[in-house]
Design a protein around this motif. Structure first.
Motif, PDB file in Angstrom:
ATOM      1  N   ILE A 133      11.109  -7.301  -7.563  1.00 63.36           N
ATOM      2  CA  ILE A 133      12.172  -7.329  -6.556  1.00 63.36           C
ATOM      3  C   ILE A 133      12.676  -5.908  -6.385  1.00 63.36           C
ATOM      4  CG2 ILE A 133      14.475  -8.201  -5.978  1.00 63.36           C
ATOM      5  CD1 ILE A 133      13.884 -10.635  -7.773  1.00 63.36           C
ATOM      6  N   ASN A 134      12.628  -5.416  -5.167  1.00 65.02           N
ATOM      7  CA  ASN A 134      13.027  -4.030  -4.905  1.00 65.02           C
ATOM      8  C   ASN A 134      14.097  -3.947  -3.831  1.00 65.02           C
ATOM      9  OD1 ASN A 134      11.100  -3.129  -6.682  1.00 65.02           O
ATOM     10  ND2 ASN A 134       9.734  -2.276  -5.142  1.00 65.02           N
ATOM     11  N   ALA A 135      14.901  -2.908  -3.933  1.00 64.50           N
ATOM     12  CA  ALA A 135      15.753  -2.500  -2.812  1.00 64.50           C
ATOM     13  C   ALA A 135      15.567  -1.000  -2.699  1.00 64.50           C
ATOM     14  CB  ALA A 135      17.204  -2.850  -3.063  1.00 64.50           C
ATOM     15  N   GLY A 136      15.177  -0.550  -1.521  1.00 62.27           N
ATOM     16  CA  GLY A 136      14.893   0.867  -1.367  1.00 62.27           C
ATOM     17  C   GLY A 136      13.477   1.191  -1.810  1.00 62.27           C
ATOM     18  N   PRO A 137      13.157   2.473  -1.786  1.00 58.16           N
ATOM     19  CA  PRO A 137      11.773   2.870  -2.069  1.00 58.16           C
ATOM     20  C   PRO A 137      11.438   2.771  -3.556  1.00 58.16           C
ATOM     21  CG  PRO A 137      13.133   4.806  -1.832  1.00 58.16           C
ATOM     22  CD  PRO A 137      14.016   3.628  -1.540  1.00 58.16           C
ATOM     23  N   THR A 138      10.164   2.784  -3.856  1.00 57.58           N
ATOM     24  CA  THR A 138       9.742   2.789  -5.262  1.00 57.58           C
ATOM     25  C   THR A 138      10.056   4.149  -5.881  1.00 57.58           C
ATOM     26  OG1 THR A 138       8.070   1.100  -4.968  1.00 57.58           O
ATOM     27  CG2 THR A 138       7.700   2.666  -6.753  1.00 57.58           C
ATOM     28  N   ALA A 167       0.834  -1.212   0.000  1.00 56.77           N
ATOM     29  CA  ALA A 167       0.000   0.000   0.000  1.00 56.77           C
ATOM     30  C   ALA A 167       0.865   1.257   0.000  1.00 56.77           C
ATOM     31  CB  ALA A 167      -0.930  -0.020   1.225  1.00 56.77           C
ATOM     32  N   ASP A 168       1.953   1.243   0.769  1.00 50.14           N
ATOM     33  CA  ASP A 168       2.844   2.412   0.828  1.00 50.14           C
ATOM     34  C   ASP A 168       3.484   2.684  -0.539  1.00 50.14           C
ATOM     35  OD1 ASP A 168       2.304   2.715   3.484  1.00 50.14           O
ATOM     36  OD2 ASP A 168       4.173   1.803   4.193  1.00 50.14           O
ATOM     37  N   ARG A 169       3.921   1.613  -1.194  1.00 52.61           N
ATOM     38  CA  ARG A 169       4.568   1.788  -2.506  1.00 52.61           C
ATOM     39  C   ARG A 169       3.545   2.277  -3.540  1.00 52.61           C
ATOM     40  NH1 ARG A 169       9.765  -0.195  -2.927  1.00 52.61           N
ATOM     41  NH2 ARG A 169      10.466  -1.437  -1.157  1.00 52.61           N
ATOM     42  N   LEU A 170       2.338   1.731  -3.486  1.00 54.16           N
ATOM     43  CA  LEU A 170       1.300   2.190  -4.413  1.00 54.16           C
ATOM     44  C   LEU A 170       0.992   3.659  -4.177  1.00 54.16           C
ATOM     45  CD1 LEU A 170      -1.092  -0.918  -4.398  1.00 54.16           C
ATOM     46  CD2 LEU A 170       0.171  -0.025  -6.372  1.00 54.16           C
ATOM     47  N   ASN A 171       0.999   4.042  -2.918  1.00 46.36           N
ATOM     48  CA  ASN A 171       0.738   5.436  -2.579  1.00 46.36           C
ATOM     49  C   ASN A 171       1.851   6.352  -3.113  1.00 46.36           C
ATOM     50  OD1 ASN A 171      -0.877   7.424  -1.308  1.00 46.36           O
ATOM     51  ND2 ASN A 171       0.645   7.530   0.343  1.00 46.36           N
ATOM     52  N   GLN A 172       3.097   5.892  -3.005  1.00 41.87           N
ATOM     53  CA  GLN A 172       4.230   6.673  -3.559  1.00 41.87           C
ATOM     54  C   GLN A 172       4.042   6.890  -5.057  1.00 41.87           C
ATOM     55  OE1 GLN A 172       8.123   4.893  -2.765  1.00 41.87           O
ATOM     56  NE2 GLN A 172       7.418   4.187  -0.779  1.00 41.87           N
ATOM     57  N   LEU A 173       3.648   5.811  -5.752  1.00 44.59           N
ATOM     58  CA  LEU A 173       3.464   5.906  -7.205  1.00 44.59           C
ATOM     59  C   LEU A 173       2.327   6.859  -7.547  1.00 44.59           C
ATOM     60  CD1 LEU A 173       3.928   2.121  -8.027  1.00 44.59           C
ATOM     61  CD2 LEU A 173       5.307   3.966  -8.994  1.00 44.59           C
ATOM     62  N   SER A 174       1.231   6.712  -6.812  1.00 43.19           N
ATOM     63  CA  SER A 174       0.056   7.531  -7.087  1.00 43.19           C
ATOM     64  C   SER A 174       0.354   9.020  -6.891  1.00 43.19           C
ATOM     65  CB  SER A 174      -1.084   7.074  -6.167  1.00 43.19           C
ATOM     66  OG  SER A 174      -2.277   7.638  -6.583  1.00 43.19           O
ATOM     67  N   MET A 175       1.085   9.326  -5.812  1.00 44.98           N
ATOM     68  CA  MET A 175       1.433  10.716  -5.519  1.00 44.98           C
ATOM     69  C   MET A 175       2.397  11.255  -6.593  1.00 44.98           C
ATOM     70  SD  MET A 175       0.257  11.691  -2.355  1.00 44.98           S
ATOM     71  CE  MET A 175       1.459  12.659  -1.489  1.00 44.98           C
ATOM     72  N   HIS A 176       3.367  10.446  -6.963  1.00 42.09           N
ATOM     73  CA  HIS A 176       4.401  10.900  -7.889  1.00 42.09           C
ATOM     74  C   HIS A 176       3.834  11.177  -9.276  1.00 42.09           C
ATOM     75  CE1 HIS A 176       8.505  11.342  -9.336  1.00 42.09           C
ATOM     76  NE2 HIS A 176       8.218  10.558 -10.353  1.00 42.09           N
ATOM     77  N   TYR A 177       2.944  10.301  -9.745  1.00 44.38           N
ATOM     78  CA  TYR A 177       2.426  10.435 -11.110  1.00 44.38           C
ATOM     79  C   TYR A 177       1.042  11.083 -11.165  1.00 44.38           C
ATOM     80  CZ  TYR A 177       6.317   7.569 -12.750  1.00 44.38           C
ATOM     81  OH  TYR A 177       7.570   7.103 -13.050  1.00 44.38           O
ATOM     82  N   PHE A 197       5.710   1.726 -14.050  1.00 44.00           N
ATOM     83  CA  PHE A 197       4.336   1.302 -14.370  1.00 44.00           C
ATOM     84  C   PHE A 197       4.214  -0.223 -14.393  1.00 44.00           C
ATOM     85  CE2 PHE A 197       4.435   5.697 -15.553  1.00 44.00           C
ATOM     86  CZ  PHE A 197       3.219   6.163 -15.090  1.00 44.00           C
ATOM     87  N   ALA A 198       5.291  -0.895 -14.786  1.00 41.73           N
ATOM     88  CA  ALA A 198       5.278  -2.364 -14.695  1.00 41.73           C
ATOM     89  C   ALA A 198       5.218  -2.767 -13.221  1.00 41.73           C
ATOM     90  CB  ALA A 198       6.520  -2.937 -15.359  1.00 41.73           C
ATOM     91  N   GLU A 199       6.002  -2.070 -12.402  1.00 43.68           N
ATOM     92  CA  GLU A 199       5.997  -2.347 -10.964  1.00 43.68           C
ATOM     93  C   GLU A 199       4.606  -2.083 -10.378  1.00 43.68           C
ATOM     94  OE1 GLU A 199       9.127  -0.394  -8.862  1.00 43.68           O
ATOM     95  OE2 GLU A 199       8.177  -0.634  -6.905  1.00 43.68           O
ATOM     96  N   TRP A 200       4.007  -0.989 -10.814  1.00 40.76           N
ATOM     97  CA  TRP A 200       2.672  -0.610 -10.322  1.00 40.76           C
ATOM     98  C   TRP A 200       1.687  -1.762 -10.553  1.00 40.76           C
ATOM     99  CZ3 TRP A 200       1.281   5.213 -11.022  1.00 40.76           C
ATOM    100  CH2 TRP A 200       0.176   5.547 -10.252  1.00 40.76           C
ATOM    101  N   LEU A 201       1.724  -2.319 -11.765  1.00 38.86           N
ATOM    102  CA  LEU A 201       0.784  -3.397 -12.095  1.00 38.86           C
ATOM    103  C   LEU A 201       1.071  -4.668 -11.291  1.00 38.86           C
ATOM    104  CD1 LEU A 201       0.526  -2.763 -15.937  1.00 38.86           C
ATOM    105  CD2 LEU A 201      -1.269  -2.375 -14.227  1.00 38.86           C
ATOM    106  N   VAL A 202       2.344  -4.942 -11.042  1.00 35.82           N
ATOM    107  CA  VAL A 202       2.666  -6.116 -10.203  1.00 35.82           C
ATOM    108  C   VAL A 202       2.165  -5.878  -8.778  1.00 35.82           C
ATOM    109  CG1 VAL A 202       4.517  -7.514  -9.200  1.00 35.82           C
ATOM    110  CG2 VAL A 202       4.662  -6.814 -11.587  1.00 35.82           C
ATOM    111  N   LEU A 203       2.381  -4.676  -8.272  1.00 40.29           N
ATOM    112  CA  LEU A 203       1.915  -4.377  -6.909  1.00 40.29           C
ATOM    113  C   LEU A 203       0.401  -4.508  -6.808  1.00 40.29           C
ATOM    114  CD1 LEU A 203       4.198  -1.319  -5.999  1.00 40.29           C
ATOM    115  CD2 LEU A 203       4.429  -3.678  -5.221  1.00 40.29           C
ATOM    116  N   LEU A 204      -0.292  -4.187  -7.904  1.00 42.19           N
ATOM    117  CA  LEU A 204      -1.758  -4.318  -7.917  1.00 42.19           C
ATOM    118  C   LEU A 204      -2.196  -5.761  -8.194  1.00 42.19           C
ATOM    119  CD1 LEU A 204      -2.766  -1.098  -9.919  1.00 42.19           C
ATOM    120  CD2 LEU A 204      -3.242  -1.559  -7.499  1.00 42.19           C
ATOM    121  N   GLY A 205      -1.237  -6.642  -8.470  1.00 42.59           N
ATOM    122  CA  GLY A 205      -1.585  -8.032  -8.782  1.00 42.59           C
ATOM    123  C   GLY A 205      -2.126  -8.198 -10.188  1.00 42.59           C
ATOM    124  N   ARG A 206      -1.812  -7.251 -11.088  1.00 48.32           N
ATOM    125  CA  ARG A 206      -2.344  -7.294 -12.453  1.00 48.32           C
ATOM    126  C   ARG A 206      -1.208  -7.285 -13.486  1.00 48.32           C
ATOM    127  NH1 ARG A 206      -7.511  -5.923 -13.361  1.00 48.32           N
ATOM    128  NH2 ARG A 206      -7.049  -6.968 -15.342  1.00 48.32           N
TER     129      ARG A 206
END
Lengths: 196, 180
Positions: B70-75, A150-160, A182-191
């Motif tokens: 796979i991540n290291a550090g923040p997104t 959730a934190d990482r998704l929030n970072q992406l949402s705020m940034h973009y 954006f590839a990471e975003w979709l993996v984090l969303l399970g899609r």
């Protein structure tokens, strides 16, 4: 019993620190030595220190048979499991024969909580061999927890300045920007199937 | 002397074809094994004093279909970055790798490696990216595999490599160049 948690990664680092030729003793406490655990341990041993894992199921063995088999194994790391079926007399017998366990291999006694207590009570000399090396296997800490996702998704949402829903819609239309985020975003969303 | 006719867009497209071929030739183990390799590498970098930390910054998400992040550090990198990989020089590294796994083959979908340098380095950061597959992009200005030499808007073509290779270049070649 005060058990320290340790990951498979840390257990293998401990094995690596054992001086060559010196027998190592370690107790791993968990509900069972499942195939997945054994497979993970085998892979980690191979990767970190290029050593093979011997696995001995001891439930049907006497203490004598166990030490005899240990002395003929060529594996330098041996996981022993199946002690739950042992009676107190077998643990006592193993304790009496403890010096025959010193084959130069690293021995991992895999036991459940109840059996751990019996082994430590019935085999005080083996307990001293184990010393501080009594661990409960901890899960891999690198797996993202829901809060981290959730934190990482929030970072992406705020940034973009985009919502998850907008990203999913754009991905379905095939007009998502190509940045790795954006590839990471979709993996984090399970899609992740939308990355194509 | 005449200059041979030159088609920059065509050359850029040809480069993308070579990148795709190189990408297809990269053999990777299953994602969980990639994670193990990276974890061991980071631990050794800490053991040998190259970095102050590493293993504990690693995190991963694996989906039921096998695809993994796979991540290291923040997104999203923000200074100061307390949860990045910290070099003794003060430089900081974060990365993210997206993998596809179909039970038989692991394919690289994307990666980002962000090395943040100290102000006295003269360069704010070095970032090496592999963009996600996308049929609609401008390969001349934003090649799929590229490097940012301290400027977000500058995308210099860069060979696609195994993530471990990029990580090792960052740790042993690029970062030391900027270390005092």
């Amino acid at each position: 019993m005060n058990l320290k948690p340790a990951t498979i990664f840390e257990i293998v680092r401990l094995i690596d620190l054992q001086p060559p030729g010196q027998t190592g003793f370690c107790m791993l406490v968990s509900s069972s030595a499942g195939q997945e655990f054994i497979g993970d341990l085998r892979e980690e041993l191979e990767l970190q220190i290029a050593r093979s894992l011997g696995v001995m199921y001891v439930a049907e063995m006497t203490a004598d048979a166990l030490v005899d088999q240990l002395r003929t194994t060529e594996d330098s790391v041996v996981l022993l499991h199946g002690f739950g079926a042992w009676g107190d007399d077998q643990f006592i017998s193993l304790d009496v024969n403890r010096s025959r366990l010193e084959t130069g291999a690293f021995l991992l006694f895999s036991v459940d909580f109840r059996t751990a207590g019996r082994l430590l009570d019935d085999a005080p000399n083996i307990r001293s061999f184990l010393g501080p090396n009594i661990f409960v296997i901890a899960p891999d800490p690198s797996s993202m927890r829901p809060q981290e996702i959730a934190d990482r998704l929030n970072q992406l949402s705020m940034h973009y300045s985009l919502s998850d829903e907008e990203v999913l819609k754009r991905a379905a239309r095939g007009d998502l920007p190509p940045e790795p985020h954006f590839a990471e975003w979709l993996v984090l969303l399970g899609r992740s199937e939308l990355v194509r | 002397m005449s200059v041979r006719p030159w088609n920059p867009a065509g050359a850029a497209r040809a480069l993308e074809v070579r990148t795709a071929a190189d990408l297809g030739n990269i053999e990777l183990p299953a994602p969980h094994e990639c994670l193990r390799e990276i974890r061991l590498y980071l631990q050794r970098m800490t053991d040998t004093g190259r970095t102050k930390n590493g293993v504990h910054q690693l995190s991963s998400r694996t989906l039921e279909n096998g695809d993994s992040q796979i991540n290291a550090g923040p997104t999203i990198f923000r200074e100061p970055c307390s949860n990045c990989i910290q070099f003794l020089s003060g430089s900081q590294l974060s990365f993210g790798i997206t993998l596809r796994f179909d039970c038989a083959k692991t394919t690289l979908l994307a990666y980002r490696f962000y090395l943040c340098l100290l102000p006295r380095s003269g360069l704010r950061f070095v970032r090496i990216d592999l963009n996600a597959p996308n049929p609609n992009y401008d390969p001349l200005h934003v090649p799929r595999s590229h490097m940012h030499p301290g400027f977000e808007g500058v995308h210099i073509p860069f060979p696609v490599m195994r993530p471990m290779e990029i990580l090792d270049r960052m740790v042993h070649v690029i970062e030391p160049h900027f270390a005092p």
